[in-house]
Design a protein around this motif. Structure first.
Motif, mmCIF file in Angstrom:
data_model
loop_
_atom_site.group_PDB
_atom_site.id
_atom_site.type_symbol
_atom_site.label_atom_id
_atom_site.label_comp_id
_atom_site.label_asym_id
_atom_site.label_seq_id
_atom_site.Cartn_x
_atom_site.Cartn_y
_atom_site.Cartn_z
ATOM 1 N N ILE A 148 1.049 -1.182 -0.124
ATOM 2 C CA ILE A 148 -0.107 -0.008 0.134
ATOM 3 C C ILE A 148 0.884 1.303 -0.063
ATOM 4 O O ILE A 148 0.638 2.192 -0.699
ATOM 5 C CB ILE A 148 -1.009 -0.006 1.291
ATOM 6 C CG1 ILE A 148 -1.958 -1.288 1.264
ATOM 7 C CG2 ILE A 148 -1.689 1.399 1.487
ATOM 8 C CD1 ILE A 148 -2.794 -1.528 2.274
ATOM 9 N N GLY A 149 1.861 1.227 0.931
ATOM 10 C CA GLY A 149 2.756 2.241 0.759
ATOM 11 C C GLY A 149 3.570 2.595 -0.510
ATOM 12 O O GLY A 149 3.734 3.897 -0.781
ATOM 13 N N CYS A 150 3.806 1.631 -0.902
ATOM 14 C CA CYS A 150 4.591 1.900 -2.534
ATOM 15 C C CYS A 150 3.858 2.229 -3.595
ATOM 16 O O CYS A 150 3.900 3.234 -4.246
ATOM 17 C CB CYS A 150 5.155 0.475 -2.941
ATOM 18 S SG CYS A 150 6.685 -0.012 -2.041
ATOM 19 N N TYR A 151 2.459 1.865 -3.535
ATOM 20 C CA TYR A 151 1.522 2.432 -4.427
ATOM 21 C C TYR A 151 1.000 3.715 -4.043
ATOM 22 O O TYR A 151 1.095 4.727 -5.144
ATOM 23 C CB TYR A 151 0.148 1.510 -4.417
ATOM 24 C CG TYR A 151 0.148 0.402 -5.316
ATOM 25 C CD1 TYR A 151 0.171 0.585 -6.751
ATOM 26 C CD2 TYR A 151 0.135 -1.034 -4.999
ATOM 27 C CE1 TYR A 151 0.019 -0.570 -7.664
ATOM 28 C CE2 TYR A 151 0.157 -2.268 -5.828
ATOM 29 C CZ TYR A 151 -0.024 -1.924 -7.342
ATOM 30 O OH TYR A 151 -0.225 -2.706 -8.198
ATOM 31 N N LEU A 152 1.037 3.985 -2.915
ATOM 32 C CA LEU A 152 0.608 5.547 -2.636
ATOM 33 C C LEU A 152 1.866 6.557 -2.886
ATOM 34 O O LEU A 152 1.553 7.669 -3.686
ATOM 35 C CB LEU A 152 0.432 5.660 -1.081
ATOM 36 C CG LEU A 152 -1.117 5.097 -0.681
ATOM 37 C CD1 LEU A 152 -1.037 5.200 0.720
ATOM 38 C CD2 LEU A 152 -2.083 5.787 -1.331
ATOM 39 N N LEU A 153 3.178 6.162 -2.890
ATOM 40 C CA LEU A 153 4.105 6.979 -3.073
ATOM 41 C C LEU A 153 4.307 7.071 -4.590
ATOM 42 O O LEU A 153 4.360 8.263 -4.999
ATOM 43 C CB LEU A 153 5.298 6.350 -2.295
ATOM 44 C CG LEU A 153 6.565 6.892 -2.727
ATOM 45 C CD1 LEU A 153 6.723 8.401 -2.245
ATOM 46 C CD2 LEU A 153 7.679 6.157 -2.122
ATOM 47 N N PHE A 154 4.383 5.784 -5.306
ATOM 48 C CA PHE A 154 4.829 5.972 -6.702
ATOM 49 C C PHE A 154 3.669 6.629 -7.590
ATOM 50 O O PHE A 154 3.946 7.210 -8.684
ATOM 51 C CB PHE A 154 5.399 4.987 -7.125
ATOM 52 C CG PHE A 154 6.587 4.720 -6.567
ATOM 53 C CD1 PHE A 154 7.952 5.280 -7.144
ATOM 54 C CD2 PHE A 154 7.014 4.109 -5.445
ATOM 55 C CE1 PHE A 154 9.064 5.332 -6.332
ATOM 56 C CE2 PHE A 154 8.123 3.679 -4.730
ATOM 57 C CZ PHE A 154 9.281 4.442 -5.369
ATOM 58 N N VAL A 155 2.435 6.251 -7.273
ATOM 59 C CA VAL A 155 1.286 6.914 -7.904
ATOM 60 C C VAL A 155 1.449 8.481 -7.803
ATOM 61 O O VAL A 155 1.096 9.158 -8.706
ATOM 62 C CB VAL A 155 -0.069 6.528 -7.570
ATOM 63 C CG1 VAL A 155 -1.162 7.008 -8.223
ATOM 64 C CG2 VAL A 155 -0.150 4.823 -8.101
ATOM 65 N N TYR A 159 1.698 11.086 -10.517
ATOM 66 C CA TYR A 159 0.729 12.355 -10.621
ATOM 67 C C TYR A 159 1.284 13.604 -10.554
ATOM 68 O O TYR A 159 0.798 14.745 -11.039
ATOM 69 C CB TYR A 159 -0.279 11.980 -9.441
ATOM 70 C CG TYR A 159 -1.025 13.331 -8.913
ATOM 71 C CD1 TYR A 159 -2.360 13.581 -9.834
ATOM 72 C CD2 TYR A 159 -0.683 14.145 -8.019
ATOM 73 C CE1 TYR A 159 -3.139 14.291 -9.594
ATOM 74 C CE2 TYR A 159 -1.701 15.311 -7.577
ATOM 75 C CZ TYR A 159 -2.863 15.185 -8.579
ATOM 76 O OH TYR A 159 -3.715 16.380 -8.116
ATOM 77 N N ALA A 160 2.443 13.753 -9.859
ATOM 78 C CA ALA A 160 3.103 15.206 -9.865
ATOM 79 C C ALA A 160 3.344 15.843 -11.221
ATOM 80 O O ALA A 160 3.319 17.065 -11.186
ATOM 81 C CB ALA A 160 4.322 14.920 -8.718
ATOM 82 N N SER A 165 8.427 12.435 -13.404
ATOM 83 C CA SER A 165 8.341 11.366 -13.688
ATOM 84 C C SER A 165 9.628 10.604 -14.529
ATOM 85 O O SER A 165 10.275 9.498 -14.105
ATOM 86 C CB SER A 165 7.202 10.611 -14.324
ATOM 87 O OG SER A 165 5.947 10.955 -13.613
ATOM 88 N N PHE A 166 10.094 11.242 -15.317
ATOM 89 C CA PHE A 166 10.966 10.957 -16.123
ATOM 90 C C PHE A 166 12.622 11.259 -15.450
ATOM 91 O O PHE A 166 13.322 10.438 -15.856
ATOM 92 C CB PHE A 166 11.114 11.699 -17.354
ATOM 93 C CG PHE A 166 10.254 11.191 -18.527
ATOM 94 C CD1 PHE A 166 10.732 9.648 -19.185
ATOM 95 C CD2 PHE A 166 9.008 11.887 -18.871
ATOM 96 C CE1 PHE A 166 9.595 9.228 -20.122
ATOM 97 C CE2 PHE A 166 8.199 11.462 -19.859
ATOM 98 C CZ PHE A 166 8.378 10.206 -20.544
#
Length: 520
Positions: A148-155, A159-160, A165-166
């Motif tokens: 859950i923590g990984c999904y929240l962080l990298f989504v 999103y930012a 992202s690149f």
């Protein structure tokens, strides 16, 4: 939206400028950003996942399988290097198949990629949780919190904004390769190929057994083992084909996309050879440490096991923490991929239109990102809590991996077929790059993908994953038959297909303004 027209069993509608204004992307990527996106998407497969093929075919079986799969990817990558600058749309595989095989062909290809790109991060985040559990010695029941923590962080990072992202893709990809280089150099003095890589045999009961002193057969399972290892060898290259999804965020896709694809595949081929050879060639007779290829065949963190053999105590843990960077690189970049892939199908009306909305200032497809992440996380949490930690972990680590490979093989076969059809049916469209492998290379991709798909169905352990993917597929096709095909929009991909390549380039303005040619 106005001007609805039915054509070939599907209904199109022209969309006004406001529709596309709410679905805008921002150009940023150059060739090395694209290279990092492609290599980063795959590199986790060099940290975990590939090794499960040893249990299916022995080291030699996996090695030959990897050569066959590398040939498939060469045919695919050179085909994409030709098609992506000729059709520089975010749709990628869906776009190629749409122009070559019509709306149904485009949707079937796009749906296969959705399975691949949503399931692959779910498998990767499981491996991330396994590594972090081993490093920090947290209870196994704690793993869902890592996910859950990984999904929240990298989504959130995706999103930012595309620029961030690149930049993150480049940094984590380079760091991941550096970790692999450190491992290769460290492993060379400890390598004993015959002792550790060939320590597998087939017992009297037909099951895998360990040879304590090594010296076993190169192909302990024969050629049947080679074929059985094909789906796992895919993990060494899976997802590099995501690069065309960045076409509308590339500054010069016609020049940079082929370079990023070709540089990327050769980087991965070299890395795959080194990790297969050296990770399996080290071992220790000590209890609790890696016992060569035999132990690798069931390991969830093979690189961590390798570092434990070479280094002791806290140094091994530090290097293993760095090894998580490789998994993070793929996790981050494939989140980027499913965001763009869902976005492109939604923008064209194949998926609900709300999924293609982009953030007003950041210009990132945030709804698509949230949708893909929610589905992937829901799948692994459901498996984990319904089956329990031990059995659930086994299903996620191998069966869901096969779901991702299943979607990929369908997508590859259809992309190879698209290349052949585009060469024959649209010979005059502008092709800034032409594949040196041509139709023979694309044909090899199709054949190897179909053979790999067949052998996925032969393994009863992983057949459930394939059937689960088929269920997803059937549900998607029913949705498109009943709803999606009546809501198509003249997106860039659709305009290109309907006008024979005269419209739909992202550098042109006026999406949705082309006239629908009812003869197309």
């Amino acid at each position: 939206m106005t001007d609805r027209k039915t054509l070939g069993g599907v209904t199109y509608q022209n969309a006004g400028k406001d529709y596309f204004a709410k679905r805008g992307l921002r150009r940023h990527a150059r060739v090395w950003s694209l290279w990092a996106l492609g290599v980063g998407a795959v590199i986790s497969g060099h940290f975990s996942g590939w090794n499960l093929g040893i249990g299916a075919g022995g080291w030699g079986g996996l090695f030959i399988a990897a050569i066959i799969i590398a040939i498939m990817y060469l045919g695919l990558i050179f085909s994409l290097a030709e098609m992506s600058p000729a059709l520089p749309h975010t749709g990628g595989a869906y776009s190629f198949a749409r122009s070559a095989m019509g709306p149904w062909g485009g949707f079937i290809t796009g749906l296969a990629e959705s399975i691949e790109y949503i399931m692959t991060p779910a498998v990767i985040v499981f491996f991330i949780g396994s590594y972090l559990t081993g490093i920090f010695e947290t209870p196994a029941a704690f793993q869902p919190l890592w996910w859950i923590g990984c999904y929240l962080l990298f989504v959130s990072l995706n999103y930012a904004g595309v620029e961030l992202s690149f930049k993150i893709s480049v940094v984590v990809t380079v760091l991941a390769l550096m970790v692999l280089v450190v491992f290769w150099i460290s492993a060379i003095p400890h390598a004993d190929f015959s002792r550790w890589a060939l320590n597998i045999a087939v017992g009297p009961d037909g099951k895998v057994m360990e040879l304590p002193q090594g010296g076993g057969s190169f192909l302990p399972f024969g050629w049947t083992g080679v074929l059985a290892a094909l789906p796992f060898a895919v993990w060494l290259f899976l997802a590099i084909e995501e690069l065309p999804l960045a076409a509308e965020e590339s500054v010069d896709p016609k020049q940079d996309m082929p370079k990023g694809l070709i540089f990327g595949i050769f980087t991965l081929m070299f890395s795959a050879l080194m990790i297969m050879l050296l990770n399996a060639s080290i071992g220790s007779p000590e209890a609790g440490k890696l016992h060569g290829a035999y132990a690798l065949g069931t390991s969830a963190e093979p690189l961590l096991d390798g570092f434990r053999v070479i280094y002791a105590g806290d140094i091994a843990k530090l290097l293993s923490l760095l090894a998580v960077v490789g998994l993070i690189a793929s996790f981050h970049t494939i989140i980027f991929a499913f965001g763009r892939q869902i976005y492109s199908l939604s923008r064209a009306g194949y998926y609900p239109a709300v999924m293609s909305l982009t953030h007003g200032s950041r210009k990132t497809p945030h709804i698509a990102l949230f949708t893909g992440a929610s589905i992937g996380l829901a799948v692994i949490l459901t498996v984990w809590f319904s089956l329990g930690a031990e059995k659930g972990g086994s299903v996620i680590g191998a069966t869901l991996l096969n779901m991702a490979v299943f979607g990929a093989m369908i997508s590859y076969a259809l992309q190879g077929a698209s290349f052949i059809l585009l060469r024959r049916n649209m010979p005059n469209i502008e092709r800034p790059y032409r594949s040196p492998l041509g139709i023979p290379g694309a044909t090899a991709t199709v054949l190897i993908a179909l053979v790999t798909l067949y052998f996925q169905l032969q393994d009863p352990v992983y057949r459930a994953g394939v059937y689960s993917a088929l269920t997803w597929y059937v549900a998607g096709l029913i949705y498109f038959a009943l709803v999606g095909r009546h809501q198509l929009v003249l997106s860039p991909e659709e305009e290109f297909a309907l006008t024979g390549g005269q419209h739909g380039h992202p550098e042109r303005e006026g999406y949705g303004t082309a006239k629908i040619d009812t003869a197309s």
